[in-house]
Design a protein around this motif. Sequence first.
Motif, short mmCIF file in Angstrom:
data_model
loop_
_atom_site.label_atom_id
_atom_site.label_comp_id
_atom_site.label_asym_id
_atom_site.label_seq_id
_atom_site.Cartn_x
_atom_site.Cartn_y
_atom_site.Cartn_z
N LYS A 1 0.82 -1.21 0.00
CA LYS A 1 0.00 0.00 0.00
C LYS A 1 0.85 1.27 0.00
O LYS A 1 0.55 2.23 -0.70
CB LYS A 1 -0.96 -0.01 1.19
CG LYS A 1 -2.10 -1.00 0.99
CD LYS A 1 -2.96 -1.11 2.24
CE LYS A 1 -4.07 -2.14 2.08
NZ LYS A 1 -5.20 -1.67 1.27
N LEU A 2 1.93 1.25 0.79
CA LEU A 2 2.80 2.44 0.82
C LEU A 2 3.44 2.68 -0.55
O LEU A 2 3.41 3.79 -1.07
CB LEU A 2 3.91 2.27 1.88
CG LEU A 2 4.95 3.40 1.86
CD1 LEU A 2 4.35 4.73 2.30
CD2 LEU A 2 6.16 3.05 2.70
N HIS A 3 4.00 1.62 -1.11
CA HIS A 3 4.71 1.81 -2.38
C HIS A 3 3.77 2.01 -3.55
O HIS A 3 4.13 2.68 -4.52
CB HIS A 3 5.71 0.66 -2.58
CG HIS A 3 6.84 0.76 -1.59
ND1 HIS A 3 7.27 -0.31 -0.83
CD2 HIS A 3 7.56 1.84 -1.18
CE1 HIS A 3 8.24 0.13 -0.02
NE2 HIS A 3 8.41 1.42 -0.21
N HIS A 4 2.56 1.49 -3.45
CA HIS A 4 1.56 1.76 -4.48
C HIS A 4 1.23 3.26 -4.48
O HIS A 4 1.24 3.92 -5.52
CB HIS A 4 0.31 0.92 -4.22
CG HIS A 4 -0.68 0.94 -5.35
ND1 HIS A 4 -1.84 0.21 -5.34
CD2 HIS A 4 -0.70 1.63 -6.52
CE1 HIS A 4 -2.51 0.44 -6.47
NE2 HIS A 4 -1.84 1.31 -7.20
N HIS B 1 4.14 9.61 -7.91
CA HIS B 1 5.46 9.91 -8.51
C HIS B 1 6.50 10.28 -7.46
O HIS B 1 7.40 11.08 -7.70
CB HIS B 1 5.36 11.01 -9.58
CG HIS B 1 4.43 10.67 -10.71
ND1 HIS B 1 4.65 9.59 -11.54
CD2 HIS B 1 3.28 11.23 -11.11
CE1 HIS B 1 3.67 9.53 -12.43
NE2 HIS B 1 2.82 10.51 -12.19
N ILE B 2 6.36 9.68 -6.28
CA ILE B 2 7.39 9.83 -5.24
C ILE B 2 8.48 8.79 -5.51
O ILE B 2 9.67 9.06 -5.35
CB ILE B 2 6.74 9.66 -3.84
CG1 ILE B 2 5.92 10.92 -3.53
CG2 ILE B 2 7.79 9.37 -2.77
CD1 ILE B 2 5.07 10.81 -2.27
N ILE B 3 8.04 7.63 -5.94
CA ILE B 3 8.95 6.56 -6.35
C ILE B 3 8.68 6.24 -7.82
O ILE B 3 7.52 6.20 -8.24
CB ILE B 3 8.74 5.30 -5.46
CG1 ILE B 3 9.60 5.41 -4.20
CG2 ILE B 3 9.06 4.02 -6.21
CD1 ILE B 3 9.68 4.14 -3.38
N PHE C 1 7.25 10.25 -14.48
CA PHE C 1 7.97 10.42 -13.21
C PHE C 1 8.98 11.54 -13.33
O PHE C 1 9.10 12.40 -12.46
CB PHE C 1 8.65 9.10 -12.83
CG PHE C 1 9.54 9.20 -11.61
CD1 PHE C 1 8.99 9.21 -10.34
CD2 PHE C 1 10.91 9.29 -11.75
CE1 PHE C 1 9.80 9.31 -9.22
CE2 PHE C 1 11.73 9.39 -10.63
CZ PHE C 1 11.16 9.40 -9.36
N ARG C 2 9.73 11.54 -14.44
CA ARG C 2 10.76 12.58 -14.62
C ARG C 2 10.14 13.96 -14.75
O ARG C 2 10.69 14.93 -14.24
CB ARG C 2 11.62 12.25 -15.83
CG ARG C 2 12.43 11.02 -15.48
CD ARG C 2 13.46 10.59 -16.47
NE ARG C 2 13.65 11.44 -17.59
CZ ARG C 2 14.84 11.67 -18.14
NH1 ARG C 2 15.91 11.13 -17.60
NH2 ARG C 2 14.95 12.41 -19.20
N VAL D 1 13.95 7.38 -6.35
CA VAL D 1 13.13 8.21 -5.46
C VAL D 1 13.31 9.66 -5.92
O VAL D 1 14.42 10.08 -6.26
CB VAL D 1 13.58 8.03 -3.99
CG1 VAL D 1 12.81 8.97 -3.06
CG2 VAL D 1 13.38 6.58 -3.56
N ARG D 2 12.20 10.39 -5.98
CA ARG D 2 12.22 11.78 -6.47
C ARG D 2 13.21 12.62 -5.66
O ARG D 2 13.31 12.44 -4.45
CB ARG D 2 10.81 12.36 -6.38
CG ARG D 2 10.55 13.43 -7.41
CD ARG D 2 9.08 13.79 -7.40
NE ARG D 2 8.73 14.47 -6.15
CZ ARG D 2 7.51 14.46 -5.61
NH1 ARG D 2 6.52 13.81 -6.19
NH2 ARG D 2 7.27 15.10 -4.48
N GLU D 3 13.87 13.55 -6.34
CA GLU D 3 14.95 14.31 -5.70
C GLU D 3 14.53 15.07 -4.45
O GLU D 3 15.26 15.07 -3.45
CB GLU D 3 15.56 15.27 -6.70
CG GLU D 3 16.99 14.89 -7.04
CD GLU D 3 17.51 15.64 -8.25
OE1 GLU D 3 17.74 16.85 -8.11
OE2 GLU D 3 17.66 15.00 -9.30
N ASP D 4 13.38 15.74 -4.49
CA ASP D 4 12.97 16.52 -3.31
C ASP D 4 12.69 15.60 -2.12
O ASP D 4 12.90 15.97 -0.97
CB ASP D 4 11.76 17.41 -3.62
CG ASP D 4 10.54 16.64 -4.07
OD1 ASP D 4 10.68 15.74 -4.93
OD2 ASP D 4 9.46 16.91 -3.55
N ILE D 5 12.25 14.38 -2.40
CA ILE D 5 11.98 13.42 -1.33
C ILE D 5 13.30 12.91 -0.74
O ILE D 5 13.44 12.72 0.47
CB ILE D 5 11.14 12.23 -1.85
CG1 ILE D 5 9.86 12.70 -2.53
CG2 ILE D 5 10.87 11.19 -0.76
CD1 ILE D 5 8.83 13.33 -1.62
#
Length: 126
Positions: free
Chosen positions: A53-56, A62-64, A122-123, A74-78
């Motif tokens: 659920k978390l990774h979904h 678009h965090i992962i 994502f990018r 993993v997105r840069e700001d994260i």
Amino acid sequence: MHQARFREAVMRAYQRCCAICRLRRAELVEAAHIVSDADGGEPVVTNGMGLCKLHHAAFDQHIIGVRPDLRIAVREDILAEVDGPMLLHGLQGFHGQALGVVPRNQRDRPSAEFLERRWEQFRAAG
Ligand SMILES: [Zn+2]
């Protein structure tokens, strides 16, 4: 109906595990679309991944992202955020790692074309 079949095919291909963290608790694992329904993604196993659920949710937001070579990003700001253990181990720690679970059967693996489409989104989000 299509969605129920999609879910079962994806769950079987990923042995009811999360492709990112390998969590095996089936109650917490879902069949995620690579190219979303809204973007015309088909309910076929090559357009799916088993994700907890978390990774979904992180994938949908678009965090992962998953690179076309099946590495996790993993997105840069994260990556720059500082928070507790869930952020550190649950998200940031997977950056640059290979997917933890891929289907044994080559024909069930994510389609390169679908991964490319999703990777572009994502990018753009980063
Ligand atoms: Zn997971």
